[in-house]
Design an enzyme around this catalytic site. Sequence first.
Site, PDB file in Angstrom:
ATOM      1  N   MET A  34       0.844  -1.196   0.000  1.00  0.00           N
ATOM      2  CA  MET A  34       0.000   0.000   0.000  1.00  0.00           C
ATOM      3  C   MET A  34       0.882   1.249   0.000  1.00  0.00           C
ATOM      4  O   MET A  34       0.424   2.344   0.378  1.00  0.00           O
ATOM      5  CB  MET A  34      -0.941   0.005   1.210  1.00  0.00           C
ATOM      6  CG  MET A  34      -1.913  -1.184   1.181  1.00  0.00           C
ATOM      7  SD  MET A  34      -3.386  -0.918   2.147  1.00  0.00           S
ATOM      8  CE  MET A  34      -2.685  -0.615   3.772  1.00  0.00           C
ATOM      9  N   HIS A  41       9.178  -3.586   3.380  1.00  0.00           N
ATOM     10  CA  HIS A  41       8.774  -3.826   1.984  1.00  0.00           C
ATOM     11  C   HIS A  41      10.007  -4.107   1.124  1.00  0.00           C
ATOM     12  O   HIS A  41       9.986  -4.975   0.248  1.00  0.00           O
ATOM     13  CB  HIS A  41       8.070  -2.595   1.404  1.00  0.00           C
ATOM     14  CG  HIS A  41       6.884  -2.113   2.179  1.00  0.00           C
ATOM     15  ND1 HIS A  41       6.861  -0.905   2.829  1.00  0.00           N
ATOM     16  CD2 HIS A  41       5.668  -2.678   2.404  1.00  0.00           C
ATOM     17  CE1 HIS A  41       5.681  -0.731   3.411  1.00  0.00           C
ATOM     18  NE2 HIS A  41       4.941  -1.794   3.179  1.00  0.00           N
TER      19      HIS A  41
HETATM   20  P1  AMP Z   1       1.444  -2.927   3.513  1.00  0.00           P
HETATM   21  O1  AMP Z   1       1.964  -1.904   2.560  1.00  0.00           O
HETATM   22  O2  AMP Z   1       1.500  -2.515   4.930  1.00  0.00           O
HETATM   23  O3  AMP Z   1       0.125  -3.498   3.070  1.00  0.00           O
HETATM   24  O4  AMP Z   1       2.458  -4.141   3.430  1.00  0.00           O
HETATM   25  C1  AMP Z   1       2.828  -4.708   2.207  1.00  0.00           C
HETATM   26  C2  AMP Z   1       3.572  -5.978   2.482  1.00  0.00           C
HETATM   27  O5  AMP Z   1       4.733  -5.699   3.262  1.00  0.00           O
HETATM   28  C3  AMP Z   1       2.745  -6.998   3.270  1.00  0.00           C
HETATM   29  O6  AMP Z   1       3.001  -8.297   2.735  1.00  0.00           O
HETATM   30  C4  AMP Z   1       3.291  -6.843   4.663  1.00  0.00           C
HETATM   31  O7  AMP Z   1       3.154  -8.022   5.442  1.00  0.00           O
HETATM   32  C5  AMP Z   1       4.750  -6.553   4.392  1.00  0.00           C
HETATM   33  N1  AMP Z   1       5.392  -5.887   5.535  1.00  0.00           N
HETATM   34  C6  AMP Z   1       4.947  -4.803   6.215  1.00  0.00           C
HETATM   35  N2  AMP Z   1       5.781  -4.525   7.233  1.00  0.00           N
HETATM   36  C7  AMP Z   1       6.767  -5.440   7.207  1.00  0.00           C
HETATM   37  C8  AMP Z   1       7.920  -5.702   8.021  1.00  0.00           C
HETATM   38  N3  AMP Z   1       8.238  -4.947   9.071  1.00  0.00           N
HETATM   39  N4  AMP Z   1       8.719  -6.755   7.699  1.00  0.00           N
HETATM   40  C9  AMP Z   1       8.409  -7.552   6.627  1.00  0.00           C
HETATM   41  N5  AMP Z   1       7.337  -7.362   5.821  1.00  0.00           N
HETATM   42  C10 AMP Z   1       6.525  -6.325   6.118  1.00  0.00           C
END
Ligand code: AMP
Length: 285
Positions: A34, A41
């Site tokens: 997102m 990420h």
């Molecule tokens: P989001 O943009 O928050 O929807 O996250 C996108 C992807 O990044 C999702 O698969 C999350 O699980 C992953 N993600 C977010 N934070 C972390 C983190 N600290 N470590 C590893 N992956 C993450």
Amino acid sequence: MATELEIVRTVADLRARVAAWHGQDETVAMVPTMGAIHEGHMSLVAQAKGLAGHVVASIFVNPLQFGPNEDFDAYPRGEARDAALLAQAGATLLFAPNSGEMYSDGFATTVHVAGMTEGLCGASRPDHFDGVATVVAKLLLQCGPDIAIFGEKDYQQLLVIKRLVRDLNIPVEIVGGAIVREPDGLALSSRNAYLSADERETAPLLHAAIQQASHELAAGLVTEHALEAARAALEAAGFRVDYLEARDPETLAPLSGSVASARILVAAFLGKTRLIDNVPVPPQR
Ligand code: AMP
């Protein structure tokens, strides 16, 4: 050295790029996000780069997965910065559709994964996983990657996506990526930016408390006692605990008593900010 990052905004352009790569027998990994890109990420993109010839990242702040009183409008947005970081991590294409491209007039379909969406985050965010499952099914069908990577940070989400891909026969391998943390243990999250200076100081206790509980479970303490102690430590520090549970790491079935293998999952508010985290039992380190 950053790779060059092309940005496409339509499903047709995305499909044309991926078809060209597949036509040359090159593999494609997808990393949906997102935006508000951080090192969590970026580590998924780097992992994807190690598994496939091309990495497609996507940025779409999906309105369907936010509740009416959640932070959809406030969610941090900044495409130019995000694109530079994704390129630096090794992405070769960015899919950044607008909401009309994703949800055309009259959009009427919802993907619902029953069972494992009901507790944990599903309990306090009622339509959240329908929104996630719907957008992820769309992104995977739009892109058609060989592999898609999702972070263990959102552990319940990762298992829901594995389930939906199996159930709908979407031809992609779902891979989990390890949680990236600050040096003090706080899991990186776009929402950490909402924390005040005081809250930021308290926040690492979330990981410390579940890590401690993981050590205790591995040493033979029963789940109820280990989790009670963790909850008390969090509440004493000012957290409002939404849930704190030990679950089966594959099915998310609730666990109690002594357990040899589990996942401890927590969600807790610090002020207005809701943080989530999880750790394996036995602990990783
Ligand atoms: P989001 O943009 O928050 O929807 O996250 C996108 C992807 O990044 C999702 O698969 C999350 O699980 C992953 N993600 C977010 N934070 C972390 C983190 N600290 N470590 C590893 N992956 C993450």
